[in-house]
Design a protein around this motif. Structure first.
Motif, PDB file in Angstrom:
ATOM      1  N   LEU A  95      32.495 -25.101   7.937  1.00 60.73           N
ATOM      2  CA  LEU A  95      32.028 -24.029   7.068  1.00 60.73           C
ATOM      3  C   LEU A  95      31.148 -24.584   5.958  1.00 60.73           C
ATOM      4  O   LEU A  95      31.388 -25.684   5.459  1.00 60.73           O
ATOM      5  N   THR A  96      30.142 -23.807   5.571  1.00 59.47           N
ATOM      6  CA  THR A  96      29.319 -24.153   4.420  1.00 59.47           C
ATOM      7  C   THR A  96      29.174 -22.919   3.538  1.00 59.47           C
ATOM      8  O   THR A  96      29.378 -21.785   3.983  1.00 59.47           O
ATOM      9  N   PHE A  97      28.827 -23.158   2.290  1.00 59.65           N
ATOM     10  CA  PHE A  97      28.622 -22.075   1.334  1.00 59.65           C
ATOM     11  C   PHE A  97      27.638 -22.584   0.304  1.00 59.65           C
ATOM     12  O   PHE A  97      27.772 -23.711  -0.180  1.00 59.65           O
ATOM     13  N   ASP A 137      38.617 -23.018  -2.456  1.00 59.52           N
ATOM     14  CA  ASP A 137      39.836 -22.291  -2.107  1.00 59.52           C
ATOM     15  C   ASP A 137      39.541 -21.214  -1.068  1.00 59.52           C
ATOM     16  O   ASP A 137      40.315 -21.012  -0.127  1.00 59.52           O
ATOM     17  N   MET A 138      38.431 -20.512  -1.237  1.00 61.89           N
ATOM     18  CA  MET A 138      38.048 -19.461  -0.294  1.00 61.89           C
ATOM     19  C   MET A 138      37.854 -20.051   1.107  1.00 61.89           C
ATOM     20  O   MET A 138      38.375 -19.527   2.099  1.00 61.89           O
ATOM     21  N   THR A 190      37.158  -6.149  -4.180  1.00 66.73           N
ATOM     22  CA  THR A 190      37.151  -6.960  -5.389  1.00 66.73           C
ATOM     23  C   THR A 190      36.276  -8.189  -5.151  1.00 66.73           C
ATOM     24  O   THR A 190      36.054  -8.588  -4.005  1.00 66.73           O
ATOM     25  N   PRO A 191      35.785  -8.812  -6.203  1.00 68.22           N
ATOM     26  CA  PRO A 191      34.900  -9.974  -6.035  1.00 68.22           C
ATOM     27  C   PRO A 191      35.553 -11.111  -5.232  1.00 68.22           C
ATOM     28  O   PRO A 191      36.764 -11.331  -5.345  1.00 68.22           O
ATOM     29  N   ILE A 192      34.748 -11.817  -4.458  1.00 66.01           N
ATOM     30  CA  ILE A 192      35.270 -12.957  -3.691  1.00 66.01           C
ATOM     31  C   ILE A 192      35.740 -14.056  -4.631  1.00 66.01           C
ATOM     32  O   ILE A 192      36.595 -14.848  -4.269  1.00 66.01           O
ATOM     33  N   HIS A 193      35.183 -14.109  -5.828  1.00 71.46           N
ATOM     34  CA  HIS A 193      35.672 -15.009  -6.872  1.00 71.46           C
ATOM     35  C   HIS A 193      36.640 -14.183  -7.705  1.00 71.46           C
ATOM     36  O   HIS A 193      36.223 -13.384  -8.557  1.00 71.46           O
TER      37      HIS A 193
END
Length: 185
Positions: A57-59, A74-75, A101-104
């Motif tokens: 995974l990348t972000f 964490d996500m 709700t926000p992903i953060h």
């Protein structure tokens, strides 16, 4: 002292071995996981078509001096846990809906879900354990999620609109207030 997180395969509760964060000259940080693929010698994995799950995974998170982005790790760890426990990989084109709700968690942001795309910069790798792709998570708004839930085929349109609006690397801007898809479309 160095502490090694106990991997789930050894009885621990961690599904990733680690991550790296790279600073891009294009104004974002590039997070990459390690652990969705075979990282250490494994005779049983040798010669397979795909390396482990076949991807990491990348972000990409737009630079913000007030946000180190550690929540993104964490996500991604939670998504890795889901994959391992449910035997459900994430593929390009997938939508990972949020709950509005926000992903953060705790942030003031309209970004509430994710789509999965091939990483815009990291190339597929081939090794003795098989193919490794890099699947990039891209933040989307609740409005975009609603449109995609009704018409899954609009994922590519969303990607094209984001790229055309000056974001060719599809980084996630947690301060984005614009939705590229509306229900009127």
């Amino acid at each position: 002292k160095n502490y090694i997180q106990a991997r789930a395969m050894f009885g621990g509760d961690e599904f990733l071995d680690g991550y790296s964060i790279y600073q891009s000259p294009n104004g974002y940080r590039h997070f990459v996981t390690y652990g969705m693929t075979v990282l250490y010698g494994d005779e049983e994995a040798f010669g397979r078509e795909y390396n482990g799950w076949g991807y990491e995974l990348t972000f990409k998170l737009k630079d913000d001096p007030e946000d180190e982005g550690l929540w993104a790790i964490d996500m991604m760890s939670n998504l890795a846990r889901y994959t391992f426990q449910q035997s459900r990989p994430f593929d390009p084109g997938d939508i990972i809906p949020g709950n509005g709700t926000p992903i953060h968690i705790g942030a003031d942001s309209m970004i509430t879900g994710l789509i999965v795309v091939p990483d815009t910069e990291t190339e597929t790798q081939h090794c003795e354990y098989g193919v490794t792709e890099f699947h990039q998570l891209v933040g989307i708004t609740d409005q975009e999620q609603k449109v995609l839930a009704k018409d899954f085929s609009k994922v590519q349109k969303l990607v094209d609109l984001m790229k055309a609006d000056g974001n060719p690397h599809l980084f996630t801007d947690m301060h984005r207030s614009k939705s590229y898809l509306t229900e009127e479309e």
